[in-house]
Design an enzyme around this catalytic site. Structure first.
Site, PDB file in Angstrom:
ATOM      1  N   CYS A 106       4.617  41.828   0.950  1.00 46.88           N
ATOM      2  CA  CYS A 106       4.381  43.250   0.686  1.00 46.88           C
ATOM      3  C   CYS A 106       5.272  43.649  -0.477  1.00 46.88           C
ATOM      4  CB  CYS A 106       4.700  44.091   1.923  1.00 46.88           C
ATOM      5  SG  CYS A 106       4.497  45.869   1.640  1.00 46.88           S
ATOM      6  N   GLU A 139      -2.142  44.852  -2.205  1.00 45.63           N
ATOM      7  CA  GLU A 139      -2.074  43.423  -2.455  1.00 45.63           C
ATOM      8  C   GLU A 139      -2.923  43.114  -3.677  1.00 45.63           C
ATOM      9  OE1 GLU A 139      -0.072  41.475  -1.168  1.00 45.63           O
ATOM     10  OE2 GLU A 139       0.332  41.986   0.917  1.00 45.63           O
TER      11      GLU A 139
END
Length: 226
Positions: free
Chosen positions: A2, A104
C-alpha cells in the site's frame, strides 16, 4: 503493498461506523479531505493510550537509526509479529488507519495504470498498522507502517499485496493493550476482510503526483472499470 490511499471522510463517519460514543474520543464532522495520502507525510492514526482512544498525526514510514535505507511503509502480516524490525511494534504499537480507499498500480505496456480499490458498499476501511508508540510523541522517521496481506483470486490482477483491512468489530481488540501479541496474530488472520468485499476501477494517472489532490482523483476512467 500500500503506497497511496485516501482518507477524506470526517472523523464522525469513521467513529460512528465503529460504534464509538461521543465521550470516547473527539468527534469532528469536518471532512479530512485527503484524496492522495503519500508516504513521508503525517497521517491521522487511531490508537489506544492509557486505556483511552486517541487520534494523532503520525509520520507514515519507519526507519530506526540503524536503518540506512528509505523508511519502510509496509510490513508483511505473515512475518511482522516475529521479525527483528517489527516485533516490538507489533507487541506495543498496534494502531489503525481509518481510510476510504487505496490505490494500486498495474503495468499497462510501458506505463502503469492506477486503480482505486474500495469497499463494495462504500463502507469505511480500517487498515491494521504498527508503529513507534506513544503516538503523541514525535519519533522522527520512526513512525508507523501499514500491515499488508497477500492478495488472491481477482485482486492479484491488480497487485499481489494489499492492506490488511480489519472488520469494524475487531478494531477495539486490535488496539487494546490487553490483547496479547499472539491474539493479535489471530485477529490479523481471522478478522481481515476478504477480497470479495472490495471492488475497484481505473483512475487518472494524475494520482501519481503527490501534489494532486481532490475528489476528481476518485473518478473512474476508461473501460477498465470493474
Amino acid at each position: 503493498m500500500c503506497g497511496r490511499f485516501a482518507q477524506y471522510s470526517s472523523r464522525d463517519d469513521y467513529f460512528e461506523f465503529l460504534g464509538l460514543k461521543p465521550d470516547e474520543i473527539l468527534y469532528d464532522h469536518e471532512p479530512i479531505g485527503r484524496f492522495n495520502v503519500a508516504p513521508g507525510t503525517k497521517v491521522l492514526l487511531l490508537n489506544e493510550r492509557d486505556e483511552e482512544l486517541h487520534l494523532d498525526h503520525v509520520y507514515w514510514g519507519y526507519g530506526p537509526e540503524w536503518w540506512d535505507k528509505q523508511p519502510l511503509i509496509n510490513a508483511r502480516g505473515e512475518t511482522a509479529a516475529s521479525g527483528r524490525m517489527f516485533k516490538p511494534l507489533w507487541n506495543h504499537g498496534r494502531a489503525i488507519v481509518p481510510a476510504d480507499a487505496w490505490y494500486e498500480w498495474k503495468r499497462d505496456g510501458d506505463k502503469k495504470q492506477p486503480y482505486l480499490i474500495y469497499h463494495k458498499k462504500k463502507e469505511p476501511l480500517f487498515f491494521a498498522a504498527i508503529g513507534k508508540a506513544p503516538y503523541d510523541k514525535d519519533h522522527g522517521h520512526e513512525g508507523f507502517v501499514i500491515v499488508t496481506a497477500a492478495s488472491s483470486k481477482g485482486m492479484v490482477d491488480i497487485h499481489d499485496r494489499r492492506p490488511l483491512v480489519l472488520s469494524s468489530d475487531a478494531v477495539r481488540e486490535w488496539l487494546s493493550a490487553e490483547t496479547s501479541p499472539e491474539r493479535a496474530r489471530e485477529i490479523a488472520h481471522d478478522a481481515a476482510l476478504q477480497e470479495k468485499y472490495f471492488t475497484w476501477h481505473s483512475v487518472s494517472r494524475k494520482v501519481g503526483n503527490v501534489h494532486n489532490q481532490g475528489r476528481y482523483l476518485l473518478e473512474a476512467t476508461g473501460d477498465q472499470d470493474k
